[in-house]
Design a protein around this motif. Structure first.
Motif, PDB file in Angstrom:
ATOM      1  N   LEU A 128      -5.512   4.474   5.351  1.00 43.52           N
ATOM      2  CA  LEU A 128      -4.756   3.500   4.324  1.00 43.52           C
ATOM      3  C   LEU A 128      -7.097   2.993   3.955  1.00 43.52           C
ATOM      4  O   LEU A 128      -7.623   3.417   3.994  1.00 43.52           O
ATOM      5  CB  LEU A 128      -4.748   2.043   4.802  1.00 43.52           C
ATOM      6  N   ASN A 129      -6.467   2.901   1.889  1.00 45.66           N
ATOM      7  CA  ASN A 129      -7.895   2.518   1.149  1.00 45.66           C
ATOM      8  C   ASN A 129      -8.236   1.745   1.790  1.00 45.66           C
ATOM      9  O   ASN A 129      -6.884   0.671   1.953  1.00 45.66           O
ATOM     10  CB  ASN A 129      -7.458   3.016   0.236  1.00 45.66           C
ATOM     11  N   CYS A 130      -8.883   0.503   0.277  1.00 47.54           N
ATOM     12  CA  CYS A 130      -9.636  -0.628   0.480  1.00 47.54           C
ATOM     13  C   CYS A 130      -7.964  -1.688   0.225  1.00 47.54           C
ATOM     14  O   CYS A 130      -8.056  -2.420   0.601  1.00 47.54           O
ATOM     15  CB  CYS A 130     -10.895  -0.650  -0.168  1.00 47.54           C
ATOM     16  N   TYR A 131      -6.855  -0.873  -0.761  1.00 47.94           N
ATOM     17  CA  TYR A 131      -5.980  -1.524  -1.265  1.00 47.94           C
ATOM     18  C   TYR A 131      -4.844  -1.898  -0.334  1.00 47.94           C
ATOM     19  O   TYR A 131      -3.463  -2.378  -0.490  1.00 47.94           O
ATOM     20  CB  TYR A 131      -5.413  -1.409  -2.599  1.00 47.94           C
ATOM     21  N   GLY A 132      -4.791  -1.121   1.199  1.00 49.48           N
ATOM     22  CA  GLY A 132      -4.089  -1.021   2.219  1.00 49.48           C
ATOM     23  C   GLY A 132      -2.769   0.157   1.863  1.00 49.48           C
ATOM     24  O   GLY A 132      -1.263  -0.040   2.180  1.00 49.48           O
ATOM     25  N   GLN A 133      -3.229   1.031   0.158  1.00 45.72           N
ATOM     26  CA  GLN A 133      -2.092   2.301   0.157  1.00 45.72           C
ATOM     27  C   GLN A 133      -2.458   3.521   1.267  1.00 45.72           C
ATOM     28  O   GLN A 133      -3.623   3.600   1.563  1.00 45.72           O
ATOM     29  CB  GLN A 133      -1.952   2.271  -1.152  1.00 45.72           C
TER      30      GLN A 133
ATOM     31  N   GLY B 261      -0.964  -2.174   5.784  1.00 48.99           N
ATOM     32  CA  GLY B 261      -0.354  -1.780   4.938  1.00 48.99           C
ATOM     33  C   GLY B 261       1.349  -1.660   5.148  1.00 48.99           C
ATOM     34  O   GLY B 261       1.984  -1.345   4.683  1.00 48.99           O
ATOM     35  N   ARG B 262       1.234  -2.987   5.841  1.00 50.52           N
ATOM     36  CA  ARG B 262       2.960  -3.903   5.755  1.00 50.52           C
ATOM     37  C   ARG B 262       3.379  -3.558   4.112  1.00 50.52           C
ATOM     38  O   ARG B 262       4.597  -3.636   3.850  1.00 50.52           O
ATOM     39  CB  ARG B 262       2.950  -5.000   6.729  1.00 50.52           C
ATOM     40  N   SER B 263       2.603  -4.705   3.664  1.00 49.58           N
ATOM     41  CA  SER B 263       2.796  -4.972   2.585  1.00 49.58           C
ATOM     42  C   SER B 263       3.229  -3.367   1.267  1.00 49.58           C
ATOM     43  O   SER B 263       4.497  -3.516   0.589  1.00 49.58           O
ATOM     44  CB  SER B 263       1.968  -6.014   1.625  1.00 49.58           C
ATOM     45  N   TRP B 264       2.341  -2.814   1.228  1.00 50.94           N
ATOM     46  CA  TRP B 264       2.862  -1.287   0.646  1.00 50.94           C
ATOM     47  C   TRP B 264       4.188  -1.240   1.532  1.00 50.94           C
ATOM     48  O   TRP B 264       5.142  -0.279   0.363  1.00 50.94           O
ATOM     49  CB  TRP B 264       1.555  -0.125   0.531  1.00 50.94           C
ATOM     50  N   VAL B 265       4.457  -0.593   2.442  1.00 48.31           N
ATOM     51  CA  VAL B 265       5.890  -0.307   3.267  1.00 48.31           C
ATOM     52  C   VAL B 265       6.589  -0.961   2.629  1.00 48.31           C
ATOM     53  O   VAL B 265       7.878  -0.085   1.849  1.00 48.31           O
ATOM     54  CB  VAL B 265       5.505  -0.288   4.366  1.00 48.31           C
ATOM     55  N   LEU B 266       7.102  -2.519   2.129  1.00 50.73           N
ATOM     56  CA  LEU B 266       7.596  -2.900   2.428  1.00 50.73           C
ATOM     57  C   LEU B 266       7.985  -2.896   0.521  1.00 50.73           C
ATOM     58  O   LEU B 266       9.112  -2.531  -0.099  1.00 50.73           O
ATOM     59  CB  LEU B 266       8.024  -4.986   2.323  1.00 50.73           C
ATOM     60  N   GLU B 267       7.168  -2.308   0.097  1.00 47.97           N
ATOM     61  CA  GLU B 267       7.218  -2.435  -1.312  1.00 47.97           C
ATOM     62  C   GLU B 267       7.717  -1.106  -1.579  1.00 47.97           C
ATOM     63  O   GLU B 267       8.603  -1.671  -2.830  1.00 47.97           O
ATOM     64  CB  GLU B 267       5.679  -2.519  -2.296  1.00 47.97           C
ATOM     65  N   THR B 268       7.371  -0.056  -1.117  1.00 50.98           N
ATOM     66  CA  THR B 268       7.946   1.328  -1.587  1.00 50.98           C
ATOM     67  C   THR B 268       9.300   0.843  -0.684  1.00 50.98           C
ATOM     68  O   THR B 268       9.856   1.369  -1.916  1.00 50.98           O
ATOM     69  CB  THR B 268       6.975   2.092  -0.527  1.00 50.98           C
ATOM     70  N   VAL B 269       9.452   0.259  -0.007  1.00 52.58           N
ATOM     71  CA  VAL B 269      11.200   0.402   0.261  1.00 52.58           C
ATOM     72  C   VAL B 269      11.719  -0.390  -0.615  1.00 52.58           C
ATOM     73  O   VAL B 269      13.231   0.016  -1.312  1.00 52.58           O
ATOM     74  CB  VAL B 269      11.114  -0.136   1.968  1.00 52.58           C
ATOM     75  N   ASN B 270      11.733  -1.067  -1.413  1.00 48.67           N
ATOM     76  CA  ASN B 270      12.101  -2.182  -2.800  1.00 48.67           C
ATOM     77  C   ASN B 270      11.967  -1.194  -3.696  1.00 48.67           C
ATOM     78  O   ASN B 270      13.266  -0.922  -4.536  1.00 48.67           O
ATOM     79  CB  ASN B 270      10.752  -3.167  -2.237  1.00 48.67           C
TER      80      ASN B 270
END
Length: 284
Positions: free
Chosen positions: A91-96, A152-161
């Motif tokens: 991941l980068n510093c933004y969790g992406q 990375g949890r936030s990115w994962v859930l945002e992507t699924v959303n």
């Protein structure tokens, strides 16, 4: 409000958050389409977010050929992984996600698209993504197939959303086309459980939903400056440009903008290039 047992038929309307919405027989609130909100550009298998689509080869006098689509990605190989076969994700510093390879990042994104189309993980007849009660189950299942840091949890859930919303948009288009042709809904029933599809159709036919759909369509038509990166993400592009820099410096916003809108001269696109070129000049 999602789980209370209200005895209303599927097309009843009640007040929810100050707006009339539909409640199905089990008390599940049907989704209100979002206002004109800005979404991050995250590419998934199911939705090309703000991506330019190619139409035909420039200079050709022949009519463009209809592209044959291979259908939705299933990623059965990833679903079949064991814990020992998991792929680590950087991941980068933004969790992406940015690595370890571009292929790994694309595989993760497309795998999340398959989760968004799985009703056990992402049921379709909820008001909005925060109301869906399976976020923890989704995250736990993803961790069974990929080694992802907690950031990375936030990115994962945002992507699924985003993929979940895009999937419902696709289903709505299929439904409207079937109604227009006077054909049956067998194809939709093969994709969506009967109770969920009935809830969606009930909501799509409400007055608030139709008005919101018109508003969203008008707003979408105003977008004429879209990236041409295909399935790549901005995070991956920034990482690539940083690695190519001799001093390993973060790329400027202007450079990311220019690199994300490079067009193939042999192809034509759905929107003009005028605003994009003007923006590029202003960044210089």
């Amino acid at each position: 409000k999602q789980v209370q047992n209200i005895e209303h038929p599927s097309n009843d309307e009640v007040e929810y958050g100050g707006q009339p919405i539909s409640i199905n027989a089990s008390g599940m609130v049907l989704e209100r389409e979002a206002e004109n909100e800005v979404q991050p550009m995250i590419e998934t298998d199911n939705v090309a977010h703000e991506r330019e689509a190619e139409t035909m080869i420039e200079g050709s006098s022949e009519a463009p050929k209809i592209k044959k689509h291979r259908g939705p990605t299933k990623k059965t190989d990833i679903h079949a992984r064991t814990l020992e076969e998991r792929t680590p994700i950087i991941l980068n510093c933004y969790g992406q996600p940015i690595g370890p390879t571009p292929k790994d990042v694309k595989d993760l994104s497309r795998f999340l698209g398959t989760i968004a189309r799985t009703t056990e993980f992402a049921p379709l007849n909820y008001v909005d993504w925060p109301s869906v009660p399976t976020h923890d189950q989704i995250w736990e299942y993803v961790l069974e197939k990929f080694m992802i840091p907690p950031e990375g949890r936030s990115w994962v859930l945002e992507t699924v959303n985003l993929s979940w919303r895009g999937y419902k948009s696709k289903l709505k288009k299929m439904y409207l086309e079937a109604v227009e042709k006077g054909s049956n809904l067998d194809e939709l029933y093969e994709l969506v459980p009967e109770d969920e599809l009935k809830d969606l159709i009930s909501y799509w036919n409400t007055s608030p939903a139709k008005e919101q759909s018109k508003k969203n369509k008008r707003n979408r038509e105003k977008l004429d400056d879209m990236h041409t990166m295909g399935p790549s993400s901005y995070a991956a592009l920034r990482h690539k440009l940083k690695q190519e820099d001799p001093n390993k410096q973060e790329p400027s916003k202007a450079k990311v903008y220019r690199e994300s809108r490079i067009r193939n001269p042999k192809k034509t696109y759905k929107t003009s290039y005028g605003n994009t070129k003007a923006n590029m000049v202003s960044f210089c």
